[in-house]
Design an enzyme around this catalytic site. Structure first.
Site, mmCIF file in Angstrom:
data_model
loop_
_atom_site.group_PDB
_atom_site.id
_atom_site.type_symbol
_atom_site.label_atom_id
_atom_site.label_comp_id
_atom_site.label_asym_id
_atom_site.label_seq_id
_atom_site.Cartn_x
_atom_site.Cartn_y
_atom_site.Cartn_z
ATOM 1 N N HIS A 1 95.615 83.496 -7.048
ATOM 2 C CA HIS A 1 96.771 83.404 -7.088
ATOM 3 C C HIS A 1 97.466 82.185 -6.692
ATOM 4 C CE1 HIS A 1 98.898 87.807 -6.956
ATOM 5 N NE2 HIS A 1 97.680 87.865 -7.431
ATOM 6 N N ALA A 2 98.627 82.011 -6.471
ATOM 7 C CA ALA A 2 99.336 80.642 -6.277
ATOM 8 C C ALA A 2 98.407 79.546 -5.715
ATOM 9 C CB ALA A 2 100.556 80.845 -5.411
#
Lengths: 596, 101
Positions: B28-29
């Site tokens: 993810h991020a």
């Protein structure tokens, strides 16, 4: 904007009040103009020219993305709002640019058209991934491509810098890049279709003292620039084309506010003490160090709830320990010798982090939030705990954990805290060994086992907003059931009584930091139930102090006894109103003017 | 342009390394940003492949669009002078769960 006949009839829109104050003026509908994208072929000779144009636009965009945060940093006391980091990452993304270059060469179309197509394709693909974080990345891609397109077209970004006059700015949402260069002196208020208490618009408005209402769903189409409107940041209303009656009513309210304001502000340095001599601590709920000034001006004697989410939202990486130490120490020093109660990160629910790893949940309010989120990311959590401990050397800091539902969570959090204390001792970094650590009581289950939890806490702070919605199973954002949300529900009274009794038995204190604490009508009940501290938005402090100084604790206790026998929320509410009217009629006339 | 001390071959064969996503939250991020930041330190071209789909390892958009969750098998490729060092550092990120969990 649709048609020529604008509505002359008064229309009232209801949203979420996020920054207090009432203003009246013309609306300015801010809709960042989409640059019209035409499609045209480019001759072979001119393709190189298209590359150059794109390159120049990208350079200009990069420059803007670097300059804007510096500008905002100065305004908001935050040196690097992370959202622009995300934008820079997108701008420098090789995949995006490679695709544009490749298609430019093969399709021989103008660069605007191709950039728009490529960015759209990626944004759509990201938006499809069913994940809050990635959806926001899609918005970043669109934002960045729009910025490049505007630079290609030589269009302005700074519409809000050139408002035609004082205006109530109405927008779908306002991003930091929208508000960066805005002319504050001409912004009367903000009305936004999207957003919550923690969105950029709300935080900016509060820190600047600009009234704001958000969550006004899809009203933009119905309102045109130039229409007269009244924005009520106390109750969350936008009234377009207000009638003479409405204006009169608000005018009256304003006159009365002014007359009582003098009296209220004269109380600023007086203690919040009942007629029979019982003192109550009144704190303010804050998010930014800038809000301390307002808090002190309104006579708050401390910060009963310092929300730390602001440090974590809109950025790629979690804030560093030193960054957090700086933020917490600032608040502690500004409030010294008064207390500052720092709530550890309360992410999740409606407070979704941008840089965090939240996926979309079916029931975010019953999901991965508050202490649960933190305990699952011990490294991040320890960084915050260490920062709070270190800041405790700088002032009167206390700390509390949000969303506790179980004793095990308290034990685990305290274990991590002890590890941090050990480490700091070894590193020779100073902190307050006696720093009080308390628990937020906002889950009914926690309220029921308050006796068990009390053995592991230095204090309780009851978060009534969540406690109410969890106890009555009502989502306040859902219009169909919102009317069921009642702070005076008998269950809430009993839960608060239970928490206070458990605190007393262990000789610890109990406070309230939800909206209930800032409502002068509720305050006598809370005092009567035995609450020792109230924390509220700064602007609510004077009225709460006023009613406390108008009543006696013995009457409040009798009132609590009496209302605990009520069977419905309505009955309790009536009794509370009658009580408030009898002790502070002039205040009640202001805050509940329509009742006899 | 500096040339490599051994041979100075500008286009050596791509190096390949298989990795598995073991951090709970997947790529993810933060992990994606960390990967891209690390990858861009190197001159080598970096690629990531998931089930036949290859993206540029220096592209945050590309990485995010892979949506690689926990347990996903990925193939890292690196081509260029510092490819070996790049692969070593990048695969370590996976082993270290991107400093998460």
């Amino acid at each position: 904007m649709s048609d020529s006949e604008s509505p002359k009839k008064e229309v009232v829109y209801r949203g979420i009040a996020v920054s207090p104050g009432v203003v009246r003026g013309q609306v300015y509908v801010y809709r960042p103009q989409e640059v019209a994208i035409e499609k045209r072929s480019v001759r072979d000779d001119d393709i190189a020219g298209e590359f150059v144009r794109l390159e120049q636009a990208v350079i200009k965009t990069r420059q803007q993305l670097i300059e804007i945060p510096q500008h905002i940093g100065k305004e908001m006391g935050n040196d690097k709002p992370g959202i622009f980091d995300a934008h820079l990452l997108v701008l420098d993304d090789p995949m995006l640019m490679e695709q544009v270059f490749k298609r430019l060469k093969t399709e021989k179309l103008n660069v605007e058209f191709i950039l728009h197509e490529v960015a759209n394709k990626y944004a759509q693909a990201l938006a499809k991934l069913q994940d809050t974080y990635l959806c926001e990345r899609a918005a970043d891609v669109r934002d960045v491509s729009r910025r490049i397109l505007r630079n290609l077209a030589g269009a302005e970004h700074d519409e809000l810098q050139r408002l035609p006059g004082p205006r109530i700015v109405l927008a779908q949402d306002l991003s930091p890049s929208d508000t960066a260069l805005m002319d504050r002196t001409k912004v009367l208020g903000f009305a936004a279709e999207m957003g919550s208490r923690t969105s950029h618009t709300a935080i900016l408005a509060r820190s600047q003292g600009i009234p704001a209402v958000v969550g006004l769903h899809e009203i933009g189409r119905e309102i045109t620039s130039g229409q007269e409107a009244l924005l009520d940041g106390y109750t969350g209303l936008l009234i377009v084309c207000p009638s003479q009656e409405t204006l009169y009513e608000y005018g009256q309210i304003e006159i009365r506010w002014h007359s009582i304001e003098d009296r209220l502000s004269s109380l600023r340095h007086e203690p919040a003490c009942t007629r029979d001599g019982c003192a109550i601590r009144l704190g303010a709920n804050i998010e930014l160090v800038e809000e301390i000034k307002t808090a002190v001006e309104h006579g708050a004697q401390g910060v009963g709830l310092y929300r730390t989410e602001f440090l974590f939202v809109n950025r790629q990486e979690f804030p560093t320990e030193d960054e957090q130490v700086a933020a917490y120490s600032n608040v502690a020093r500004a409030m010294k010798p008064h207390e500052v109660i720092i709530r550890t990160l309360d992410a999740g629910g409606d407070k979704v982090l941008r840089g965090g790893e939240h996926s979309r949940e079916a029931n975010p309010f019953l999901g991965w939030r508050g202490i649960r989120f933190c305990l699952d990311q011990p490294e991040m959590f320890k960084t915050q705990l260490r920062a709070i401990l270190r800041a405790s050397a700088e002032g009167n800091i206390k700390m509390m954990y949000p969303m506790i539902s179980d004793l095990q969570e308290v034990k685990r959090a305290n274990e991590l805290l002890n590890v941090c204390r050990e480490d700091l001792r070894r590193e020779g970094k100073p902190f307050n060994e006696q720093m009080e650590v308390g628990l937020m009581i906002e889950v009914p289950g926690a309220a029921m086992i308050a006796d068990v939890l009390a053995e592991h806490a230095a204090f309780f702070s009851i978060g009534t907003n969540d406690l109410i919605q969890y106890s009555i199973a009502v989502d306040r954002g859902n219009e169909r059931v919102a009317h069921l949300y009642a702070p005076t529900h008998p269950a809430i009274l009993r839960l608060i009584r239970n928490v206070v009794a458990a605190a007393r038995a262990r000789n610890i204190w109990a406070g309230v930091c939800g909206e209930m604490a800032g409502d002068p009508v509720m305050v006598p009940l809370l005092l009567g139930l035995g609450v020792n501290e109230l924390s509220m938005s700064a602007v609510a402090v004077p009225a709460v102090k006023y009613i406390i100084r108008s009543m006696s604790m013995s009457d409040a206790q009798a009132l609590a006894e009496q209302t605990l026998r009520c069977g419905t929320a309505g009955e309790t509410a009536t009794q509370l109103e009658n009580f408030a009217r009898s002790v502070a009629p002039e205040l009640m006339e202001l805050i509940r003017p329509n009742k006899p | 342009m500096k040339s490599s001390p051994i041979g100075g071959d500008e286009h050596p064969r791509p190096l390949i390394r298989e990795v598995v996503v073991i951090n709970k939250q997947g790529i993810h991020a933060r992990p994606a940003a960390l990967f891209v930041k690390t990858a861009t330190k190197f001159r080598a071209d970096i690629g990531i492949e998931k089930e036949g789909e290859v993206v540029n390892g220096k592209s945050i958009i590309g990485l995010l669009m892979l949506a690689a969750g926990e347990g996903t098998k990925l193939t890292l490729t690196a081509q260029g002078q510092d490819a070996e060092k790049a692969l070593a550092e990048l695969s370590k990120l996976f082993e270290d769960k991107f400093s998460e969990d």
